[in-house]
Design an enzyme around this catalytic site. Sequence first.
Site, PDB file in Angstrom:
ATOM      1  CG  MET A 123     -18.353  15.034 -12.906  1.00  0.00           C
ATOM      2  SD  MET A 123     -17.673  13.746 -13.921  1.00  0.00           S
ATOM      3  CE  MET A 123     -15.863  13.652 -13.127  1.00  0.00           C
ATOM      4  CG  ASP A 173     -12.843  15.921 -19.059  1.00  0.00           C
ATOM      5  OD1 ASP A 173     -12.330  15.068 -19.465  1.00  0.00           O
ATOM      6  OD2 ASP A 173     -13.294  16.033 -17.877  1.00  0.00           O
ATOM      7  CG  HIS A 233      -9.180  16.344 -15.096  1.00  0.00           C
ATOM      8  ND1 HIS A 233      -9.699  17.458 -15.172  1.00  0.00           N
ATOM      9  CD2 HIS A 233     -10.076  15.278 -15.258  1.00  0.00           C
ATOM     10  CE1 HIS A 233     -10.821  17.512 -15.411  1.00  0.00           C
ATOM     11  NE2 HIS A 233     -11.309  15.974 -15.271  1.00  0.00           N
ATOM     12  CG  MET A 266     -18.288  18.266 -19.217  1.00  0.00           C
ATOM     13  SD  MET A 266     -16.933  17.125 -18.607  1.00  0.00           S
ATOM     14  CE  MET A 266     -17.065  15.359 -18.776  1.00  0.00           C
ATOM     15  CG  ASP A 269     -12.469  12.753 -13.970  1.00  0.00           C
ATOM     16  OD1 ASP A 269     -12.865  13.781 -14.205  1.00  0.00           O
ATOM     17  OD2 ASP A 269     -11.637  12.263 -14.565  1.00  0.00           O
ATOM     18  CB  SER A 322      -8.749   5.907 -22.404  1.00  0.00           C
ATOM     19  OG  SER A 322      -9.600   6.804 -22.850  1.00  0.00           O
ATOM     20  CB  SER A 370      -8.481  12.369 -16.648  1.00  0.00           C
ATOM     21  OG  SER A 370      -9.085  11.539 -15.993  1.00  0.00           O
ATOM     22  CG  MET A 407     -17.219  10.451 -11.214  1.00  0.00           C
ATOM     23  SD  MET A 407     -17.261   9.397 -12.312  1.00  0.00           S
ATOM     24  CE  MET A 407     -15.909   9.963 -13.625  1.00  0.00           C
ATOM     25  CG  HIS A 466     -14.401  17.159 -13.608  1.00  0.00           C
ATOM     26  ND1 HIS A 466     -14.405  16.314 -14.950  1.00  0.00           N
ATOM     27  CD2 HIS A 466     -15.773  17.767 -13.513  1.00  0.00           C
ATOM     28  CE1 HIS A 466     -15.524  16.581 -15.359  1.00  0.00           C
ATOM     29  NE2 HIS A 466     -16.315  17.576 -14.709  1.00  0.00           N
TER      30      HIS A 466
HETATM   31  C1  DX5 Z   1     -15.528  11.639 -17.436  1.00  0.00           C
HETATM   32  C2  DX5 Z   1     -14.212  12.394 -16.884  1.00  0.00           C
HETATM   33  C3  DX5 Z   1     -13.230  12.405 -17.852  1.00  0.00           C
HETATM   34  C4  DX5 Z   1     -12.401  11.358 -18.220  1.00  0.00           C
HETATM   35  C5  DX5 Z   1     -11.994  11.334 -19.435  1.00  0.00           C
HETATM   36  O1  DX5 Z   1     -16.632  12.132 -17.157  1.00  0.00           O
HETATM   37  O2  DX5 Z   1     -14.892  13.740 -16.647  1.00  0.00           O
HETATM   38  O3  DX5 Z   1     -12.086  13.339 -17.330  1.00  0.00           O
HETATM   39  O4  DX5 Z   1     -11.426  10.802 -17.274  1.00  0.00           O
HETATM   40  O5  DX5 Z   1     -11.500  10.096 -19.985  1.00  0.00           O
HETATM   41  P1  DX5 Z   1     -11.271   9.933 -21.409  1.00  0.00           P
HETATM   42  O6  DX5 Z   1     -10.147  10.723 -21.847  1.00  0.00           O
HETATM   43  O7  DX5 Z   1     -10.916   8.483 -21.537  1.00  0.00           O
HETATM   44  O8  DX5 Z   1     -12.712  10.168 -22.241  1.00  0.00           O
HETATM   45 ZN    ZN Z   2     -13.092  15.080 -16.039  1.00  0.00          ZN
END
Ligand code: DX5
Ligand code: ZN
Length: 234
Positions: free
Chosen positions: A71, A178, A36, A140, A38, A201, A11, A40, A69
């Site tokens: 959100m 995820d 991936h 999730m 994200d 991360s 991600s 938001m 993804h």
């Molecule tokens: C959180 C995201 C994840 C995020 C995961 O809302 O959907 O994809 O990037 O990050 P880590 O692996 O650091 O938990």
């Molecule tokens: Zn995600």
Amino acid sequence: MDKGSVKLAPSILAADFAHLGEQVAEAERGGADRIHVDIMDGHFVPNITMGAPIVQSLRRVTDLQLEIHMMISDPDFFLDQFVAAGTNSFLIHWEGNNNLHRTVQRIRSLRKQVGVAINPATPAFVLEEILPDVDQVLVMTVNPGFGHQHFIHSTLPKIRRVSEMIEQVKPECELEVDGGIDEETAPLTVAAGANVLVAGSSIFGAEIGVCAAMHRLHGAITGAPASEKWATIS
Ligand code: DX5
Ligand code: ZN
């Protein structure tokens, strides 16, 4: 399940955006199956990230699948621009979507892959009716909105339940997880039935470097020791 067939989806939320192209190239060299992304909007989750222009830029530097993804409160409104930018697949949330079946069919009509995501407090059974129509389920393992959160262990029995549902209803459907995925939690999710792992991360935030972190995570899943070669690359 064949642990060797587990796919890794780094991600970019945790990536260095000043060097995004290089970071993605490193993940690709490290064996990433897909990237991936994200998205938001500050409404569906209390954070904002990026939009279609980032996908368009990524499309120019990688042939990997770009998995988006969503959100955001109104995913339908943005589908066309993400498709035009080069998206391969969408993950849309069950939560807050009053017409999930319509959104899924719309994505199908755009000839893109589609997955349904469920939050930690959402039970597996909500997937029952939509499962035959999707290519992926995303469980999730943290509350959506932020990277670098702790894995929620109570999601493991749910991953198991979703895995059983998939086995009965649509065995080819992927089971993705995820949030908080690292060398310790990844094997737990694979043992519960996950076969696609999103990691932010633990890949892009790893001190040992992106490529080495990919190999370390893969090693943790397959049981193969991470080779010294990768451990020294940064
Ligand atoms: C959180 C995201 C994840 C995020 C995961 O809302 O959907 O994809 O990037 O990050 P880590 O692996 O650091 O938990
Ligand atoms: Zn995600």
